[in-house]
Each structure stands twice: as structure tokens, then as C-alpha cells.
Design a protein around this motif. Sequence first.
Motif, PDB file in Angstrom:
ATOM      1  N   UNK A 731      55.069  28.542  41.394  1.00 43.14           N
ATOM      2  CA  UNK A 731      55.039  30.219  41.335  1.00 43.14           C
ATOM      3  C   UNK A 731      53.868  30.494  42.174  1.00 43.14           C
ATOM      4  N   UNK A 732      53.909  31.326  42.998  1.00 38.99           N
ATOM      5  CA  UNK A 732      52.650  31.949  43.662  1.00 38.99           C
ATOM      6  C   UNK A 732      51.871  32.738  42.743  1.00 38.99           C
ATOM      7  N   UNK A 733      50.652  32.332  42.752  1.00 39.53           N
ATOM      8  CA  UNK A 733      49.696  32.918  41.755  1.00 39.53           C
ATOM      9  C   UNK A 733      48.496  33.438  42.814  1.00 39.53           C
ATOM     10  N   UNK A 734      48.035  34.734  42.398  1.00 41.66           N
ATOM     11  CA  UNK A 734      46.744  35.351  42.962  1.00 41.66           C
ATOM     12  C   UNK A 734      45.585  34.525  42.978  1.00 41.66           C
ATOM     13  N   UNK A 735      44.805  34.063  43.803  1.00 41.01           N
ATOM     14  CA  UNK A 735      43.421  33.574  43.493  1.00 41.01           C
ATOM     15  C   UNK A 735      42.528  34.074  42.424  1.00 41.01           C
ATOM     16  N   UNK A 736      42.747  35.614  42.229  1.00 40.50           N
ATOM     17  CA  UNK A 736      41.927  36.267  41.362  1.00 40.50           C
ATOM     18  C   UNK A 736      42.589  36.242  39.971  1.00 40.50           C
ATOM     19  N   UNK A 737      43.634  35.250  39.777  1.00 40.41           N
ATOM     20  CA  UNK A 737      44.036  35.223  38.305  1.00 40.41           C
ATOM     21  C   UNK A 737      43.159  35.353  37.117  1.00 40.41           C
ATOM     22  N   UNK A 738      41.819  34.943  37.353  1.00 35.31           N
ATOM     23  CA  UNK A 738      41.061  34.951  36.164  1.00 35.31           C
ATOM     24  C   UNK A 738      40.217  36.179  35.954  1.00 35.31           C
ATOM     25  N   UNK A 739      40.669  37.134  37.015  1.00 33.47           N
ATOM     26  CA  UNK A 739      40.086  38.464  36.849  1.00 33.47           C
ATOM     27  C   UNK A 739      38.700  38.852  37.471  1.00 33.47           C
ATOM     28  N   UNK A 740      38.163  37.991  38.419  1.00 33.65           N
ATOM     29  CA  UNK A 740      36.938  37.583  38.762  1.00 33.65           C
ATOM     30  C   UNK A 740      37.083  37.864  40.428  1.00 33.65           C
ATOM     31  N   UNK A 741      36.106  38.638  41.054  1.00 38.25           N
ATOM     32  CA  UNK A 741      36.212  38.735  42.388  1.00 38.25           C
ATOM     33  C   UNK A 741      35.117  37.806  43.007  1.00 38.25           C
ATOM     34  N   UNK A 742      35.545  36.632  43.653  1.00 40.21           N
ATOM     35  CA  UNK A 742      34.806  35.798  44.100  1.00 40.21           C
ATOM     36  C   UNK A 742      34.230  35.765  45.194  1.00 40.21           C
ATOM     37  N   UNK A 743      34.167  37.176  45.812  1.00 36.85           N
ATOM     38  CA  UNK A 743      33.407  37.451  46.806  1.00 36.85           C
ATOM     39  C   UNK A 743      31.979  37.640  46.633  1.00 36.85           C
ATOM     40  N   UNK A 744      31.615  37.490  45.253  1.00 37.78           N
ATOM     41  CA  UNK A 744      30.158  37.835  44.744  1.00 37.78           C
ATOM     42  C   UNK A 744      29.582  36.682  43.897  1.00 37.78           C
ATOM     43  N   UNK A 745      28.465  36.167  44.077  1.00 37.36           N
ATOM     44  CA  UNK A 745      28.019  35.294  43.308  1.00 37.36           C
ATOM     45  C   UNK A 745      28.474  33.858  43.364  1.00 37.36           C
ATOM     46  N   UNK A 746      28.217  33.098  42.402  1.00 42.68           N
ATOM     47  CA  UNK A 746      28.952  31.676  42.040  1.00 42.68           C
ATOM     48  C   UNK A 746      29.969  31.724  41.469  1.00 42.68           C
TER      49      UNK A 746
END
Length: 806
Positions: A731-746
Motif C-alpha cells: 500500500x502506498x504510504x506517505x513518507x510523512x506518516x509519522x506526522x513529522x516534516x523531515x525537511x528540518x533537523x535530524x
Amino acid sequence: MNKRFANKHRRRTALVGVGALTAGLLLTSPQSANAANLIRNPGFETAGTDGMPYCWKKSGWGDNDFTFETVADAHSGGKAMKVTLTRRVDGDRKALITESAECAPVVTPGKQYDLGLWYKSTTPDTSVTLFRHDPTAGWQYWTDLKTLEMAGSWTEATVRTPEVPAGTDRIAWGVSVYGTGSVTTDDYTMDQVADPVPDPVCTGTAEECANGRWDVLPTKNPVRSMHSVVLHNGKVLLIAGSGNDQSMFQAGTFTSAVYDPQNGTYKQIPTPKDMFCAGHVQLDDGRVLVMSGNKGYPSADGTIGYQGYKDSYIFDPATETYTKTNDMNDGHWYPSATVLGNGDVISFGGLKEDSTGSVTAELWSDAEQKWLELWKVNQTWSYWGLYPSMILMQDGRLFYSGSHVFGNNIPGTGSAIYDYNANTVTQIPGLQNKDQRDQSASVLLPPAQDQKVLTVGGGNIDSNPDANRLTDIIDLKQANPSYVAGPPLPQGTVDLGAGKVAQTGNQGKMYVSAVLLPDGKVLETGGALHNRADPVYESSIYDPATNTFDPVAPDPEERGYHSSAFLLPDGRVMTTGDNPGNGTWNHDVSIYTPPYLLKGERPTITSVIDTEWTYGDTQRITVDRPIAKAELIRPAAVTHSSDPNQRFVDLPLSVDGNNIDLNVTSNPNLAPPGWYMLFAVDANGVPSVAKWVHLQGPQALSATDASPHVHDFAGNLKGKVTGPGKKRTSQKVSPTVSGCDRHYGSANVCVPTDFPPTVKATTKARCDWLKKNDYGRLKVNGKDDPLRLDRNRDGIACGKGDVTRR
């Protein structure tokens, strides 16, 4: 139950056996409060209609050949009742007290009753069965109390009922026969148990005696544990893996620890793989099966999400070491794990090695001690999400409660019943706000025989609204079960960054922990108002008998994301962890002492004759003073608000002074094989320290000798039914599934994709919120800036130029 699954149970786990029952101990003289027998026509001496004695009726269901007879071979007087099955495919036959105002004994809610009868039996497949009358809902099945061993001569059997549920005015009971053979009964008795002793003097302060006490331990948890498993030696396995710390992952530093509550010490355990966000469950021999975990953190630009690996391990409490098993068919980061009545484990959901959602059901074979090949496992190719709460029902099906982790629920009503053998999914209605039950908690309420599930709280990591106060309750015994709204969660205080303030409106909490207690209640504790932020300080105790929450002392520590709470064998509750969005970790450990441990001296189980138990057994224990009930509680294996295997199984009593005979369920779906904590509880709700017992199926019977004994509840569901879908890989799942925007920080820092509703959608408001929550310096990963936190494009989010620039 599907025939294929039922046959599998017959091969692996015979439900009642002659060999298993030879050690059964029956009470020779019942201890009752009243001399007056509440049964009308207890010896069948008065004739009635339809060939049955007065105040007795024929009952039963299923495909079988049977006879009901009044015979002269009596224990006393001139008549006895004989029920015979000569052929059986399924179902049973019962000789029951007539369900009428004239015949059915009047009972009082909250009271217990001693039931007795004399019998002869040529079949091991017979038990004492109770029905109860609700003035509104009518007559309904209550429970099976005692399996009767075969007896060639007149034998007395007695049993004590659980407390009569609220809304019950009468009960009817008798003997059910669910295997070929005959049972003859006579001289029934029913007496009300004496009222409990007066409340003891409290041993704590008045506040503690009302609300319990929390203590923060002086020794900190040495690992960032987010998985907690109570082992059958009383110790606790705490699994961290990389602990949601990408630097630990890159260094290959994976950790676990074993905590010993007896001396407060921790032993760190070599851990072979990153078990961060794995699944886990106790196998029937007490070892811990750990499935999947973290193969890789999200990419810096946010285009690739978390990845799950296929590896699986077993932790052995005896050696305190991990051993690798065969691989699963898919990777499963955040998988479910449910133990079945035959000792197998079924698992769903999670993320694959490529970050897509796994649609593969996995089955661990207890017989073969391995994950079965894909072609051997029934598949609907359904994506159940992350940590879907899959609870084993009494007929072997699975109830998906609607509790899950991250984002929206599954399509449809948000809860469902899954039939593995029929390979069908039936939607179940009634769950409130199904897309805001992210990191809610669901528990099978005490006792498991009642088949009621409570779901509490939740939110949505993606949209990040205020978490809710919703609770929902479902009775899975109903013909067409549906959730109904329960009482709202009590409110506490919330820390929004400037100190604790009272919750208002409909503010509740997500990241809830729910723990079954030995007095038959449920502690809910911990949580937060938003995605990895704004901890809520509130705990309460839910009473299934009254359907009410009683606020108690809150845990003084923050317990949000990656926290867990679980019952210790001494009756206390331990809580660990908290991992807010800024990537920090709370290593403090709290211990809750419930009010029942502040009511003076507690009962003691002075001996357990046999710690190896089988289904349908009668097992004897001795206690140092009178008790009102006893139960088995399956030890915790909890993470992310989820422990679908948690269950409290009532053990009806036969009481002879300080000798107590405990009647073990004959249905392994109610108590899957494994190690359990055995508690004895007095009339004031004060529990003993638990003894450990090992429950397995008897080995003496062949497949043809064993008969399943389940009631035909919820057999014709009316919800939308779907079978296997088209075979697919994922099933296709968004990479932001954890509710975090990975454009910022570690990767271990979670800048929310959607800020709490109180934060305006401006750079300054968002940056002020991040500063207030101690996010520190945030590097921008790549060139994209979707949250507009790097207005001056210097590669650092929320710098001075970003906030002041217009």
C-alpha cells in the motif's frame, strides 16, 4: 468457527481431557451464607410439561442428536435428569432452570452465589453454564463456570459465580453437554455468599487511600526503552533498539535492558538489530517473539520514510539472550502481534523495506517454530495500518478495535471483525470520530469471558487537533455488535509550555496507556494533547461494573510518545519513557501504588499445588484468609499505547475454608497458552502478590476426542463483508506518516507537519512554538522549505532573520 480452524485447534490444543482432569479437586461441602436453597424443584421430584420436571427446560443449539430423560437413578429421592448426546457435529444441549419469574432465582447485582449439584458423567465435555436476565435486554448468556470431570458414581460439584453484573435481576443455570456421552444430575443448590467484611483501616494518607500514590524511582532507566515486556520470572524486558536516535542507528548501537523489580537493578542486554518500533508477544513457553523493526530512518529530504526489515528474533528469559528466527515474508515497521488459541501468532500491518505499507499477513507456527511461507498463510491483501489493535475473540476471530498509530484509520467504519479461516473482513459500526483515534488504547475488559472492549482517547498526528476524551465500548457477544459511546475521559492538567493549566472543552489525550488491574478495573494514565507535545497529567480508574471513570493521582512525569505502562506481579503499575518532538528522552521511571494496596494486609497464596495448568482443569490453591475471586492476567507486552494480548480471565471458585478450587476455562481463545499471573483477591478488592502459572492444552487426547466449546455469538454479522482483494505487493504510504516534516533537523526530531490549532500559520508563531518546546538549532535539509521557517534561505530554520523578515 470455520471448520479448518476448528480442526487445527483439535489437533494442537484439546480443550478438555480425561488426563487433564484427573487432578481436578471438587468441593465436598459448600460454604454458603444462607441455609435456604434458592432453586425450585432442585431434585426434579415435581413433574412439569413437555416431559421435563417443573421449573426445568430443554435448551441447546447446533447439529447433534440428543435425548432428555427423567430417570430413577437418583442421588436422593426418586428422580434425576439425564442428558445424552449420541452424535455431535457442533453445538450443545442443556438442562436449564426455566427462564421465568416463577422459576429463575432472584439475584442481587454485586453479590456472588455458591452453586452446587450432584452428577454422573460419561463425557469430559460438560460444564456448568449460566444465563442472566436484564429487565431491558432480556435473557442472555453470562458465562461457563466449571468443566465437570467424568464420574461413574455420584459426585458433588460446587462453584462460586463472579459478582452478578449490574442490570441483572435473575439468573438461570444448569449443565451443558457438548460432546458425545451422557450426564445425569440431581439435587441442585444455590446460596448467596456472605456479605464482605467491613472496609479495613487505610494504611496511607487519606489522599493516597482514595487516589493511590506515585513514586519516581531513584535509579533511571539506562536505555531509551519504548517496548516493555513483563517476563514470567517477574522481570521486565525493556527494548530500545536505536531509541529513535539516528546517531545510535548509524553507529550500530542497539540496546535492551532487563529490569528486576525485586532489587531495582537494570542489566543491559546485547541487542543484535534495531528493534526500534518492532512488534513483540510472549510465546506459550514464555520466550518473547520480536518481529521486524527499523531498517532505516527517513531520508534527509523527506522523500523516503521509515523502513521495516524482515528479521525476527526470540528473547529467552532464562539466558537473557536473543536468537534469530527465520525471516518474515515482508518487512513490518510497527506491526501488530496477536497470539491465537493454539499458540500461533498472527501479525499485520507496518511498513515494508521500501517504506510502503505491508499488506501481507504473517503467521508464526507454534508447532514448527517459524514464520510460515507466504503461500501457507491466508491473505486478504488488506493494509491494516501501523500497530493495529487486533484482539482475539472467544470464537477465534480477531476484532480490530480501531486503535492504531499515525494518521487516519482504515477505510470504512474504522473497526472490523477479521475471520482468518473464512478470509473475510466485516465492518463494525459505532466507533466515534474514527479518524481521530490515533494512539488511543483498547483493552479487552475484565473478565475476558464478557467479551467487552473499551477504546479510550486518541488524536491524529497528521492534522494535529486537540486530542479527544472519547471512549467507546462494544459487547462482542451480541448478535450484531456495535460500539456505543462510553463516559468521557476525566480531564486533568496540560502543560502548554508555560506551566500546567486545567484542560477545557473537549480536550483529552493521545498516547494513552491502559492497564488491567487485579481488582477487575482498568487504570488509564499518561498522554499528551498534541503530536509529541503538550503532556497531559491525568490518571483514572475505569470500573466495568459501573461504566464510570474515577480520577486518581496523576503520574508526575511526562508520559507521551514512546511511553508505556504495565502491571507488575506485586499489583503495582510501572511507567517508563517519553519522547517529545525535540528528540529528548525521559529516563525517569514511575511506580503507581493503587488504592487497593493501601487497605491493610493483603491475602497471600500460600501454595499452588500445580503450576502447569491445562484447559478445563480444576486447580487447587491455598490462601491465608478468605478471598472473593481469583483470575489469570496475561503479562504485558506493550508499546505505543498497544497491547492487544492483555486480558483478565476469571477463575470461578469452589471454596472449602482456605482451600480454593479454581475452575479453568476450557476455551483457549479466552486464555491463549502461555504464562499468566495468578491473583487472589479478597472481598475488599485487595489482591495477593501474583503466582506464576503455565497454561497449555492437555496432551492426552487425540483429535477425535476433543470438542470445541464456544457459544454461537455474533455469528451473523450485518456489516459490510469483504473477502480477499486483488493480490498486490504493498500500500502506498506517505513518507510523512509519522506526522513529522523531515525537511528540518535530524531524523529523531519531529517538526510537526501540522502545528497545534493554537499556533497561527505564520513563521513567527511556528518558530516561537518550536523555541518554547526546546527544538534548538534546526538545519534545513535540502532546498525545500514547506513550512516557511527559513525565510532568508540561509539553511537554518527559525533564525533571527527568518522571524524578523517581512
